[in-house]
Design an enzyme around this catalytic site. Sequence first.
Site, PDB file in Angstrom:
ATOM      1  N   TRP A 143       0.811  -1.216   0.000  1.00  0.00           N
ATOM      2  CA  TRP A 143       0.000   0.000   0.000  1.00  0.00           C
ATOM      3  C   TRP A 143       0.850   1.275   0.000  1.00  0.00           C
ATOM      4  O   TRP A 143       0.352   2.346  -0.277  1.00  0.00           O
ATOM      5  CB  TRP A 143      -0.902   0.028   1.226  1.00  0.00           C
ATOM      6  CG  TRP A 143      -0.177  -0.277   2.506  1.00  0.00           C
ATOM      7  CD1 TRP A 143      -0.138  -1.472   3.163  1.00  0.00           C
ATOM      8  CD2 TRP A 143       0.674   0.611   3.258  1.00  0.00           C
ATOM      9  NE1 TRP A 143       0.668  -1.381   4.275  1.00  0.00           N
ATOM     10  CE2 TRP A 143       1.174  -0.129   4.368  1.00  0.00           C
ATOM     11  CE3 TRP A 143       1.059   1.944   3.117  1.00  0.00           C
ATOM     12  CZ2 TRP A 143       2.036   0.423   5.316  1.00  0.00           C
ATOM     13  CZ3 TRP A 143       1.930   2.495   4.062  1.00  0.00           C
ATOM     14  CH2 TRP A 143       2.398   1.740   5.143  1.00  0.00           C
ATOM     15  N   ASN A 144       2.157   1.142   0.290  1.00  0.00           N
ATOM     16  CA  ASN A 144       2.888   2.401   0.520  1.00  0.00           C
ATOM     17  C   ASN A 144       3.277   3.126  -0.750  1.00  0.00           C
ATOM     18  O   ASN A 144       3.495   4.333  -0.744  1.00  0.00           O
ATOM     19  CB  ASN A 144       4.094   2.150   1.410  1.00  0.00           C
ATOM     20  CG  ASN A 144       5.147   1.285   0.750  1.00  0.00           C
ATOM     21  OD1 ASN A 144       4.852   0.527  -0.154  1.00  0.00           O
ATOM     22  ND2 ASN A 144       6.380   1.410   1.210  1.00  0.00           N
ATOM     23  N   GLU A 169      11.218  -7.835  -2.699  1.00  0.00           N
ATOM     24  CA  GLU A 169      11.638  -6.530  -2.162  1.00  0.00           C
ATOM     25  C   GLU A 169      11.000  -6.436  -0.787  1.00  0.00           C
ATOM     26  O   GLU A 169       9.799  -6.174  -0.681  1.00  0.00           O
ATOM     27  CB  GLU A 169      11.154  -5.405  -3.066  1.00  0.00           C
ATOM     28  CG  GLU A 169      11.745  -5.416  -4.450  1.00  0.00           C
ATOM     29  CD  GLU A 169      13.245  -5.151  -4.434  1.00  0.00           C
ATOM     30  OE1 GLU A 169      13.886  -5.414  -5.463  1.00  0.00           O
ATOM     31  OE2 GLU A 169      13.758  -4.688  -3.399  1.00  0.00           O
ATOM     32  N   LEU A 170      11.774  -6.674   0.261  1.00  0.00           N
ATOM     33  CA  LEU A 170      11.187  -6.856   1.585  1.00  0.00           C
ATOM     34  C   LEU A 170      11.551  -5.706   2.529  1.00  0.00           C
ATOM     35  O   LEU A 170      11.825  -4.600   2.089  1.00  0.00           O
ATOM     36  CB  LEU A 170      11.627  -8.218   2.130  1.00  0.00           C
ATOM     37  CG  LEU A 170      11.294  -9.409   1.187  1.00  0.00           C
ATOM     38  CD1 LEU A 170      11.839 -10.713   1.750  1.00  0.00           C
ATOM     39  CD2 LEU A 170       9.810  -9.501   0.920  1.00  0.00           C
ATOM     40  N   GLU A 200      11.923  -2.529  12.230  1.00  0.00           N
ATOM     41  CA  GLU A 200      11.621  -1.574  11.154  1.00  0.00           C
ATOM     42  C   GLU A 200      10.449  -0.726  11.645  1.00  0.00           C
ATOM     43  O   GLU A 200       9.369  -1.243  11.902  1.00  0.00           O
ATOM     44  CB  GLU A 200      11.255  -2.312   9.887  1.00  0.00           C
ATOM     45  CG  GLU A 200      10.946  -1.367   8.740  1.00  0.00           C
ATOM     46  CD  GLU A 200      10.589  -2.115   7.493  1.00  0.00           C
ATOM     47  OE1 GLU A 200       9.877  -3.118   7.580  1.00  0.00           O
ATOM     48  OE2 GLU A 200      11.045  -1.718   6.425  1.00  0.00           O
ATOM     49  N   GLY A 250       6.893  -6.162   0.001  1.00  0.00           N
ATOM     50  CA  GLY A 250       6.153  -6.099   1.254  1.00  0.00           C
ATOM     51  C   GLY A 250       7.031  -6.531   2.401  1.00  0.00           C
ATOM     52  O   GLY A 250       8.266  -6.455   2.334  1.00  0.00           O
ATOM     53  N   SER A 251       6.410  -6.993   3.475  1.00  0.00           N
ATOM     54  CA  SER A 251       7.187  -7.333   4.669  1.00  0.00           C
ATOM     55  C   SER A 251       7.984  -8.611   4.492  1.00  0.00           C
ATOM     56  O   SER A 251       7.597  -9.508   3.725  1.00  0.00           O
ATOM     57  CB  SER A 251       6.234  -7.497   5.851  1.00  0.00           C
ATOM     58  OG  SER A 251       5.367  -8.597   5.583  1.00  0.00           O
TER      59      SER A 251
HETATM   60  N1  NDP Z   1      10.731  -3.703   0.368  1.00  0.00           N
HETATM   61  C1  NDP Z   1       9.790  -2.861   0.053  1.00  0.00           C
HETATM   62  O1  NDP Z   1       9.860  -2.186  -0.981  1.00  0.00           O
HETATM   63  C2  NDP Z   1       8.577  -2.735   0.935  1.00  0.00           C
HETATM   64  C3  NDP Z   1       8.490  -3.376   2.138  1.00  0.00           C
HETATM   65  N2  NDP Z   1       7.361  -3.241   2.905  1.00  0.00           N
HETATM   66  C4  NDP Z   1       7.290  -3.890   4.193  1.00  0.00           C
HETATM   67  O2  NDP Z   1       5.932  -4.255   4.490  1.00  0.00           O
HETATM   68  C5  NDP Z   1       5.584  -3.870   5.810  1.00  0.00           C
HETATM   69  C6  NDP Z   1       4.411  -2.956   5.821  1.00  0.00           C
HETATM   70  O3  NDP Z   1       3.672  -3.065   4.656  1.00  0.00           O
HETATM   71  P1  NDP Z   1       2.485  -4.066   4.613  1.00  0.00           P
HETATM   72  O4  NDP Z   1       1.611  -3.786   3.466  1.00  0.00           O
HETATM   73  O5  NDP Z   1       1.844  -4.154   5.943  1.00  0.00           O
HETATM   74  O6  NDP Z   1       3.240  -5.425   4.304  1.00  0.00           O
HETATM   75  P2  NDP Z   1       2.593  -6.813   4.119  1.00  0.00           P
HETATM   76  O7  NDP Z   1       3.697  -7.695   3.781  1.00  0.00           O
HETATM   77  O8  NDP Z   1       1.662  -7.164   5.217  1.00  0.00           O
HETATM   78  O9  NDP Z   1       1.625  -6.652   2.808  1.00  0.00           O
HETATM   79  C7  NDP Z   1       2.184  -6.473   1.541  1.00  0.00           C
HETATM   80  C8  NDP Z   1       1.211  -7.089   0.534  1.00  0.00           C
HETATM   81  O10 NDP Z   1       1.122  -8.478   0.782  1.00  0.00           O
HETATM   82  C9  NDP Z   1      -0.241  -8.857   0.986  1.00  0.00           C
HETATM   83  N3  NDP Z   1      -0.263  -9.953   1.935  1.00  0.00           N
HETATM   84  C10 NDP Z   1      -0.217  -9.903   3.282  1.00  0.00           C
HETATM   85  N4  NDP Z   1      -0.220 -11.151   3.800  1.00  0.00           N
HETATM   86  C11 NDP Z   1      -0.288 -12.013   2.748  1.00  0.00           C
HETATM   87  C12 NDP Z   1      -0.339 -13.442   2.615  1.00  0.00           C
HETATM   88  N5  NDP Z   1      -0.304 -14.252   3.676  1.00  0.00           N
HETATM   89  N6  NDP Z   1      -0.403 -13.987   1.376  1.00  0.00           N
HETATM   90  C13 NDP Z   1      -0.438 -13.173   0.287  1.00  0.00           C
HETATM   91  N7  NDP Z   1      -0.395 -11.823   0.338  1.00  0.00           N
HETATM   92  C14 NDP Z   1      -0.321 -11.250   1.561  1.00  0.00           C
HETATM   93  C15 NDP Z   1      -0.893  -7.606   1.493  1.00  0.00           C
HETATM   94  O11 NDP Z   1      -2.276  -7.700   1.258  1.00  0.00           O
HETATM   95  P3  NDP Z   1      -3.270  -6.809   2.191  1.00  0.00           P
HETATM   96  O12 NDP Z   1      -3.010  -5.418   1.873  1.00  0.00           O
HETATM   97  O13 NDP Z   1      -4.626  -7.216   1.754  1.00  0.00           O
HETATM   98  O14 NDP Z   1      -2.954  -7.165   3.602  1.00  0.00           O
HETATM   99  C16 NDP Z   1      -0.211  -6.553   0.629  1.00  0.00           C
HETATM  100  O15 NDP Z   1      -0.790  -6.525  -0.648  1.00  0.00           O
HETATM  101  C17 NDP Z   1       6.826  -3.266   6.381  1.00  0.00           C
HETATM  102  O16 NDP Z   1       7.418  -4.263   7.167  1.00  0.00           O
HETATM  103  C18 NDP Z   1       7.742  -2.956   5.222  1.00  0.00           C
HETATM  104  O17 NDP Z   1       9.061  -3.298   5.499  1.00  0.00           O
HETATM  105  C19 NDP Z   1       6.281  -2.530   2.506  1.00  0.00           C
HETATM  106  C20 NDP Z   1       6.346  -1.868   1.318  1.00  0.00           C
HETATM  107  C21 NDP Z   1       7.482  -1.897   0.469  1.00  0.00           C
HETATM  108  O1  LIG Z   2       8.622   0.084  -1.288  1.00  0.00           O
HETATM  109  C1  LIG Z   2       9.188   1.109  -0.990  1.00  0.00           C
HETATM  110  O2  LIG Z   2       9.263   1.564   0.124  1.00  0.00           O
HETATM  111  C2  LIG Z   2       9.789   1.804  -2.159  1.00  0.00           C
HETATM  112  O3  LIG Z   2      10.505   0.850  -2.891  1.00  0.00           O
HETATM  113  C3  LIG Z   2      10.671   2.921  -1.740  1.00  0.00           C
HETATM  114  S1  LIG Z   2      11.215   3.819  -3.109  1.00  0.00           S
HETATM  115  O4  LIG Z   2      11.454   2.893  -4.242  1.00  0.00           O
HETATM  116  O5  LIG Z   2      10.146   4.764  -3.445  1.00  0.00           O
HETATM  117  O6  LIG Z   2      12.430   4.456  -2.645  1.00  0.00           O
END
Ligand code: NDP
Ligand SMILES: O=C(O)[C@H](O)CS(=O)(=O)O
Length: 484
Positions: free
Chosen positions: A155-156, A255-256, A386, A233-234
Amino acid sequence: MHALKDIQLIKHSSYINGSWHSSVKSLAVTNPATGELVANVSNAGIAEVELAIESAKDAFTMWSKKSANERAGLMRNWFNLMMEHQDDLGRILTLEQGKPLAEAKGEIAYGAAFIDWFAEEGKRIYGDTIPAPSNDKRIVVIKQPVGVVAAITPWNFPNAMIARKAAAALAAGCTFVVRPATQTPLSALAMAELAERAGIPAGVFNVVVGDDARGMGKVLTEHPDVAKFTFTGSTSVGKSLISQCASTVKKVSMELGGNAPFIVFSDADIDAAVQGALASKYRNAGQTCVCTNRILVHKDVMAQFSEKFVAAVSELSTGNGLTEGVTVGPMINKQAVSDVQKLVDDSVEMGAKLVLGGKIVQEGSCFYQPTILANVSNDMPIAANEIFGPVSPLISFANEEEALAIANDTEYGLAAYFYARDIGLIWRIAEGLEFGMIGINEGIISNAAAPFGGVKQSGNGREGSKYGLDDYLEIKYLCMGGIR
Ligand SMILES: NC(=O)C1=CN([C@@H]2O[C@H](COP(=O)(O)OP(=O)(O)OC[C@H]3O[C@@H](n4cnc5c(N)ncnc54)[C@H](OP(=O)(O)O)[C@@H]3O)[C@@H](O)[C@H]2O)C=CC1
Ligand SMILES: O=C(O)[C@H](O)CS(=O)(=O)O
């Protein structure tokens, strides 16, 4: 919504095989700044995911057989439309995600830059000829698109995280299915609307919106017709998705999470370091995986840096991202606010000193004060986790060995930053930091030309840059015999 110039960009159902698919159930998209309903969107599920994968498979032969030039032309149309509608796309993004409008419009340009970059990069998918060990053979290496790509995005950055993946996939000749985060589907659907207007054929780019993340994710990670899975995501979710991909041995890129150190050495330009930390920390209210998560300052300049940094952070304006002059928007939801509050409170319990902020702006809202904690040690929750929120922990160090030890003391390895001027120190620290991306005298490092990605538990693979295509290509070795 009336402020949009093109209201047709607001779509209320999934985009599959070139059509808009309504479902009986719906999900509500709300504005994190106000709690108000932004839109109701059809709540698709497993059946729609399977249909999207089937459509992407059916479209793959047609799309992969187009020339790189043809694909580039259609992607160029998409890029032009994204930029033409930058204001509307930015406004939609702010409404569903909360970031200030200027940042949201910047994200649209950032996402579009990947489409622009990979439209061209797709024309440079070169192979090899290799001198054969015997003169009756010829060795040729070609690269081919992997096939159907599935993605789950956060979502970010509800536009750029999709664009960064889809652009590389489409340029390589792959077809694409994305399931965006439940809280921010509108940006993804607007991208689909513009892809359709751009002439990208049915089945090539598919967006399936639904709140059954687990069930939909299971299909995307286990379906035999999906060749590659990519996730942002996470780390915790990424790990479970990687294991789900094992059943069909998919190519995977992740990309975590991150825990970026921001190191200020004694010879740093302190004013530049303050500005760099401000930008890197408080962008998107601290909700980016590359945000500064810990600020390490040499003890000799801690007082000078802290005074200037507190003054700069105090100038930040928290509020509704659509309000002129707001620089920090709301966090994504109330749970995120309480998670951050707990990290702050637990760390103060352990001896951290609250220097600025430290609490929710208004009870029941998603606004959290830009916050600074001093006297932090790396074992405190605010440094070990984080944060994903607008909080800066200040940690003091005495020498470069200690700085590196603290910086690297994390399971994450995405981004790191440091400010210094001595060239020997710069090289020793750049080489010693265990992170995939390093900002040196710079706090904002993400762009389409550079390889974005991490090491350790921050993921694998790279997005953007010439390296970003590799994850969407297979190498094929041709051995031609009988040649005398
Ligand atoms: N490396 C990067 O670029 C990024 C890392 N993050 C990390 O994510 C965290 C916060 O973002 P957040 O959105 O809460 O992260 P999440 O990992 O919870 O969610 C990311 C995506 O995964 C989906 N999701 C969650 N659980 C599952 C599952 N069990 N199976 C399949 N899909 C799933 C979510 O769906 P739904 O929205 O419906 O829950 C969302 O679309 C932070 O820890 C941050 O580090 C976040 C953004 C970017
Ligand atoms: O998922 C994120 O947080 C983004 O990858 C950060 S950036 O690419 O906009 O720097």
